[in-house]
Design a protein around this motif. Sequence first.
Motif, PDB file in Angstrom:
ATOM      1  N   ALA A 600       0.829  -1.210   0.000  1.00 41.61           N
ATOM      2  CA  ALA A 600       0.000   0.000   0.000  1.00 41.61           C
ATOM      3  C   ALA A 600       0.867   1.266   0.000  1.00 41.61           C
ATOM      4  O   ALA A 600       0.636   2.189  -0.782  1.00 41.61           O
ATOM      5  CB  ALA A 600      -0.922  -0.018   1.215  1.00 41.61           C
ATOM      6  N   LEU A 601       1.875   1.299   0.871  1.00 39.19           N
ATOM      7  CA  LEU A 601       2.717   2.490   0.923  1.00 39.19           C
ATOM      8  C   LEU A 601       3.627   2.592  -0.283  1.00 39.19           C
ATOM      9  O   LEU A 601       3.955   3.691  -0.732  1.00 39.19           O
ATOM     10  CB  LEU A 601       3.520   2.531   2.226  1.00 39.19           C
ATOM     11  N   CYS A 602       4.038   1.432  -0.805  1.00 41.26           N
ATOM     12  CA  CYS A 602       4.842   1.423  -2.026  1.00 41.26           C
ATOM     13  C   CYS A 602       4.058   2.073  -3.167  1.00 41.26           C
ATOM     14  O   CYS A 602       4.560   2.939  -3.887  1.00 41.26           O
ATOM     15  CB  CYS A 602       5.224  -0.014  -2.362  1.00 41.26           C
ATOM     16  N   LEU A 603       2.780   1.668  -3.321  1.00 37.22           N
ATOM     17  CA  LEU A 603       1.930   2.246  -4.364  1.00 37.22           C
ATOM     18  C   LEU A 603       1.670   3.721  -4.100  1.00 37.22           C
ATOM     19  O   LEU A 603       1.623   4.540  -5.021  1.00 37.22           O
ATOM     20  CB  LEU A 603       0.599   1.483  -4.429  1.00 37.22           C
ATOM     21  N   SER A 604       1.501   4.065  -2.827  1.00 30.30           N
ATOM     22  CA  SER A 604       1.237   5.456  -2.463  1.00 30.30           C
ATOM     23  C   SER A 604       2.391   6.353  -2.881  1.00 30.30           C
ATOM     24  O   SER A 604       2.183   7.414  -3.480  1.00 30.30           O
ATOM     25  CB  SER A 604       1.014   5.545  -0.947  1.00 30.30           C
ATOM     26  N   THR A 605       3.617   5.931  -2.583  1.00 32.96           N
ATOM     27  CA  THR A 605       4.782   6.743  -2.952  1.00 32.96           C
ATOM     28  C   THR A 605       4.861   6.918  -4.462  1.00 32.96           C
ATOM     29  O   THR A 605       5.010   8.032  -4.974  1.00 32.96           O
ATOM     30  CB  THR A 605       6.078   6.083  -2.443  1.00 32.96           C
ATOM     31  N   GLY A 606       4.769   5.800  -5.184  1.00 37.01           N
ATOM     32  CA  GLY A 606       4.872   5.859  -6.647  1.00 37.01           C
ATOM     33  C   GLY A 606       3.714   6.627  -7.263  1.00 37.01           C
ATOM     34  O   GLY A 606       3.911   7.419  -8.192  1.00 37.01           O
ATOM     35  N   GLY A 607       2.491   6.430  -6.738  1.00 35.40           N
ATOM     36  CA  GLY A 607       1.318   7.100  -7.292  1.00 35.40           C
ATOM     37  C   GLY A 607       1.367   8.603  -7.116  1.00 35.40           C
ATOM     38  O   GLY A 607       1.082   9.375  -8.036  1.00 35.40           O
ATOM     39  N   LEU A 608       1.757   9.057  -5.913  1.00 38.60           N
ATOM     40  CA  LEU A 608       1.849  10.500  -5.670  1.00 38.60           C
ATOM     41  C   LEU A 608       2.972  11.131  -6.500  1.00 38.60           C
ATOM     42  O   LEU A 608       2.823  12.241  -7.013  1.00 38.60           O
ATOM     43  CB  LEU A 608       2.090  10.766  -4.178  1.00 38.60           C
ATOM     44  N   ALA A 609       4.084  10.408  -6.618  1.00 40.94           N
ATOM     45  CA  ALA A 609       5.186  10.927  -7.444  1.00 40.94           C
ATOM     46  C   ALA A 609       4.724  11.068  -8.891  1.00 40.94           C
ATOM     47  O   ALA A 609       5.030  12.062  -9.566  1.00 40.94           O
ATOM     48  CB  ALA A 609       6.391   9.999  -7.345  1.00 40.94           C
ATOM     49  N   MET A 610       3.965  10.090  -9.379  1.00 37.09           N
ATOM     50  CA  MET A 610       3.455  10.151 -10.749  1.00 37.09           C
ATOM     51  C   MET A 610       2.498  11.336 -10.907  1.00 37.09           C
ATOM     52  O   MET A 610       2.547  12.064 -11.910  1.00 37.09           O
ATOM     53  CB  MET A 610       2.729   8.841 -11.084  1.00 37.09           C
ATOM     54  N   ALA A 611       1.628  11.559  -9.900  1.00 36.82           N
ATOM     55  CA  ALA A 611       0.680  12.679  -9.958  1.00 36.82           C
ATOM     56  C   ALA A 611       1.417  14.015 -10.027  1.00 36.82           C
ATOM     57  O   ALA A 611       1.031  14.923 -10.775  1.00 36.82           O
ATOM     58  CB  ALA A 611      -0.238  12.636  -8.732  1.00 36.82           C
ATOM     59  N   VAL A 612       2.482  14.151  -9.225  1.00 33.27           N
ATOM     60  CA  VAL A 612       3.280  15.383  -9.240  1.00 33.27           C
ATOM     61  C   VAL A 612       3.878  15.598 -10.629  1.00 33.27           C
ATOM     62  O   VAL A 612       3.832  16.705 -11.191  1.00 33.27           O
ATOM     63  CB  VAL A 612       4.397  15.306  -8.172  1.00 33.27           C
ATOM     64  N   ASN A 613       4.415  14.523 -11.223  1.00 30.24           N
ATOM     65  CA  ASN A 613       5.026  14.646 -12.553  1.00 30.24           C
ATOM     66  C   ASN A 613       3.991  15.026 -13.611  1.00 30.24           C
ATOM     67  O   ASN A 613       4.257  15.849 -14.490  1.00 30.24           O
ATOM     68  CB  ASN A 613       5.700  13.327 -12.942  1.00 30.24           C
TER      69      ASN A 613
END
Length: 685
Positions: A600-613
């Motif tokens: 869950a946290l792994c996806l959270s980190t990657g998902g938020l980073a993708m949203a920022v990009n």
Amino acid sequence: MRPARMSKIRAVILDEKVDAVVRQLHKSGLVELYDLTTKLEDAEWKTIVKSSSSAEYGRNVASHMIKVNKTLDLFSNVADQEKVTLGTMLNPVLPTKKNVTFESAEEALNYVENIVNSVESEVSEPAARLSELESKETALENLKENVSYLTDFDYDIKDLGMGEYTYVTAGILNKAVFSEFEADLDQLTEGCISIAAGKTFIDEDGKTEKLPVVIAMLKDYAEVAGAELRKHGFDRFDINAEGTPSNVLNNTVSELNSVKGEIKSTVDKLKALGKKWNDELLVTYEILENEKDRAESYSSMGMTERTYLIEAWAPKFDVNKAKEIIESASEGYAVVEIDEPDVDESEIPVKLNNSKFFKPFEMLTEMYSMPKYNEIDPTVLLLPTFILFYGIMLTDAFYGVLLTIAGLILQHRIGKVSEGAYNLGYILKLSGIVTIVAGILTGSYLGDFALQFLGFDIFQTALALVNPLGGSVYISEASPLFEFFGVSINNGPIAILLFSIILGIAHLFVGMFLGFKDTLKNVGFLDAFLNQGMWMLLILAIIFTSLTGNGMVTVGVLIPVMLLSMYKGFKNGGVLDAMLGALDITGFLGNVLSYARLLALCLSTGGLAMAVNIMAGLLDKSVPVVGVILAVLMLIGGHAFNFSMNGLGSFIHSLRLHYVEFFGQFYEGGGKKFIPFKAKKEYTE
């Protein structure tokens, strides 16, 4: 993996030598003194030994500490406030240590008295003058404020107060009640009153209109009028001056400037004295703190007419050194015995004894609770899995680099003056390194920054093992990893989830095994099997089923486990607990599934980073001229936010998996921490 084994030292020392022994033990920091007060209340002990009290020199020490502390406060108050910048925070200045050694308390106190007398001879006069000037400044400020309200009036201020026939007073009144106030006083004094109001002004609250008012009345009405004044909220001035308000105000301002000038010169003089004496006083205060500890240590001893009895705890690896110190300092006038602990386990102090590599992680163990004396110290087990869980949850190589740098700064800069900062920096550094590895394996470098801005899809290359948000060269629908109970492991999220669950089961199994060993040793096989053994058996059955595909093995173990859970409940609390015991299986599953938070946290980190990009990319394309600048700001702010929040979240959730799921299998805590009798060495060597 257990705390250091403790020994009890018991020493009878000739009274003439006890000060030297106390000083050397305090200097070494090897032992924790055992307070004999309770033991000496026993009637049998009372016939041999009586309680001791703090050393007499302790009163002189306390007196000097008050003086030194007062002077240090004075220097601190007049010193220029240093600006706290990022540079000063990252480069704290270590205090210069002074090499001072004393053979006796008397020698230490003589040194202290010389310093205190020298400082007082230079500081007492300007300190007293500063106090006098500050009081005068306060009085002048009050006078200035009060008189400033009365400058519209032309009378001599010395007339305020009680005269031979009249009473004159001045003050401030709320304008809204002035008319009522005037009418009431006029009626009360039967018209024998004169009330004059000045210009309206706005009070400090910015809303209330107020008036300066001067009142003159016959002296006979002064007492009854006083109650009326208070009733209407009249704020009376207490002014002691002569001349018209304007003249008094001008004279006050002039005198105030003179006083402020003298205050400044006095403060400058004290600043110079502070620079001269402050470091010496810090050394002196530390000497006094150590002498205070030594003086108070006598209250934990027993005594006879010519001897003192000391008992102390020491780790077994230090106990012989402590014995040698006592015998050497007493010059042979002491009898020293070393015994095994003779008290309940809960009273034995606990000293964690890990190697330098693991030691900073003792901080995390202590945050939960110190282990009991005979309990496993989980620090060694905590290190590898804590940093592994952290790395999986943060999962970004660039964030890992930032975390490693932050850890190094914290450890080697701020850690110079703070043990806590050093330990935390060490933990973050290792966690950052694992995060870098996890980021490389998952192809995450500021999320999908490379794809969004460079058009480079790392998951179409062999450079990333698993894609947390989809497929990769190694794991995809076209190239599934393997099948697990009919489920194809053909994408990153499923692979990471399966890995998390397997990791969690292994983690729980280790905890259960440790708990089983302890319960088997301390209680017996039945309790060990009911508490941990049957769950370990269930885990082994699940592993066997996973490897062979034979689900009947797991079913065959699961049913007896549920029945045994009910038996355990019945044994502990009857029928109702037996029914609740059947639900223990859900608790077991809950513990296992709790490790899914790694995904869950792994996806959270990657998902938020993708949203920022993505947002940065949109700003760049849709906003003319300044779009590039906005995109850069979005990238910096967004990734800083993502790094901070998920970095903190990873720390908390990694701790949670250890404190709740892992420790719950074998660790109780509640031990009493070993507190060495040790001299402070911040300013002295």
